[in-house]
Design an enzyme around this catalytic site. Sequence first.
Site, short mmCIF file in Angstrom:
data_model
loop_
_atom_site.label_atom_id
_atom_site.label_comp_id
_atom_site.label_asym_id
_atom_site.label_seq_id
_atom_site.Cartn_x
_atom_site.Cartn_y
_atom_site.Cartn_z
N LYS A 11 0.82 -1.21 0.00
CA LYS A 11 0.00 0.00 0.00
C LYS A 11 0.86 1.27 0.00
CE LYS A 11 -3.93 -2.27 2.26
NZ LYS A 11 -5.02 -2.12 3.24
N TYR A 51 -12.44 -1.81 -3.64
CA TYR A 51 -12.95 -2.00 -2.28
C TYR A 51 -14.48 -1.83 -2.21
CZ TYR A 51 -8.28 -2.20 -0.17
OH TYR A 51 -7.02 -2.59 0.22
N PHE A 59 -15.38 3.63 7.24
CA PHE A 59 -13.99 3.93 6.89
C PHE A 59 -13.76 3.99 5.38
CE2 PHE A 59 -14.22 -0.71 7.68
CZ PHE A 59 -13.77 -1.20 6.46
N THR A 93 -5.41 -7.32 10.57
CA THR A 93 -5.67 -6.06 9.85
C THR A 93 -5.17 -4.87 10.64
OG1 THR A 93 -7.64 -7.08 8.93
CG2 THR A 93 -7.51 -4.69 8.80
N ARG A 104 2.64 -6.77 8.90
CA ARG A 104 1.97 -5.58 9.44
C ARG A 104 2.58 -5.15 10.77
NH1 ARG A 104 -3.88 -7.66 7.41
NH2 ARG A 104 -4.06 -6.38 5.53
N ASN A 114 -2.08 0.10 6.76
CA ASN A 114 -1.63 -1.20 7.26
C ASN A 114 -0.70 -1.96 6.30
OD1 ASN A 114 -3.58 -2.02 5.49
ND2 ASN A 114 -4.65 -3.37 6.90
N HIS A 117 -2.19 -5.49 1.58
CA HIS A 117 -3.49 -6.15 1.45
C HIS A 117 -3.26 -7.62 1.16
CE1 HIS A 117 -7.56 -7.05 0.04
NE2 HIS A 117 -6.98 -7.66 -0.99
N GLU A 128 -9.49 -10.38 -7.57
CA GLU A 128 -8.54 -9.28 -7.34
C GLU A 128 -7.34 -9.38 -8.29
OE1 GLU A 128 -9.81 -8.81 -2.64
OE2 GLU A 128 -7.81 -9.56 -3.12
P1 CMP Z 1 -7.36 -4.69 3.59
O1 CMP Z 1 -6.85 -6.04 3.93
O2 CMP Z 1 -6.78 -4.01 2.41
O3 CMP Z 1 -8.96 -4.77 3.40
C1 CMP Z 1 -9.84 -3.70 3.68
C2 CMP Z 1 -9.13 -2.55 4.31
O4 CMP Z 1 -9.97 -1.63 4.98
C3 CMP Z 1 -8.22 -3.07 5.41
O5 CMP Z 1 -7.13 -3.75 4.86
C4 CMP Z 1 -7.90 -1.81 6.17
O6 CMP Z 1 -6.84 -1.08 5.59
C5 CMP Z 1 -9.19 -1.02 6.01
N1 CMP Z 1 -9.97 -1.07 7.24
C6 CMP Z 1 -10.61 -2.11 7.77
N2 CMP Z 1 -11.22 -1.76 8.94
C7 CMP Z 1 -10.93 -0.46 9.12
C8 CMP Z 1 -11.25 0.48 10.14
N3 CMP Z 1 -12.01 0.14 11.20
N4 CMP Z 1 -10.79 1.74 10.01
C9 CMP Z 1 -10.04 2.10 8.94
N5 CMP Z 1 -9.70 1.25 7.93
C10 CMP Z 1 -10.14 -0.02 8.05
#
Ligand code: CMP
Length: 139
Positions: A11, A51, A59, A93, A104, A114, A117, A128
Amino acid sequence: MSGTTTFTMIKPDAFEAGYTGLILQKFIENGFKIKALRLTHLHKEDAEAFYAVHSARPFFNGLVAFMSSGPIVAAVLEKENAVEDFRKLIGSTNPSEAADGTVRKLFATSIERNAVHGSDSDENALIESNFFFSHFDRP
Ligand code: CMP
């Protein structure tokens, strides 16, 4: 039997911090083979589409803004039990809940920023992968 393909993105936070090489090395050291690799910069519309499953979540707008804020590296990875093993390697996550040694834990700073993905199912790994690399819909 579980599949051998997963999809990942490094990311904008991790790319900007210069962690791309270290992160790819970690994938390879843990048995993942790189089948496709692409450096790109998502438009807002691309991030919204990728997404879309999260579009009703509070979020979502922040996630889309962040994911289109700078370059990312998209990759298709191959390994036995790819989806589950990769999710173990990257960790929870939320990096504050991620196990020691996970990607992470090492490289992420918040639940939004984070670092990486990882696909959550074999079905989504294929969807994807095809979002970025058109030939993965063929056997
Ligand atoms: P990812 O694995 O890319 O899949 C969805 C993304 O949404 C996740 O990683 C996070 O980066 C983001 N995400 C999920 N939950 C939250 C949250 N509570 N607040 C902000 N971002 C979030």
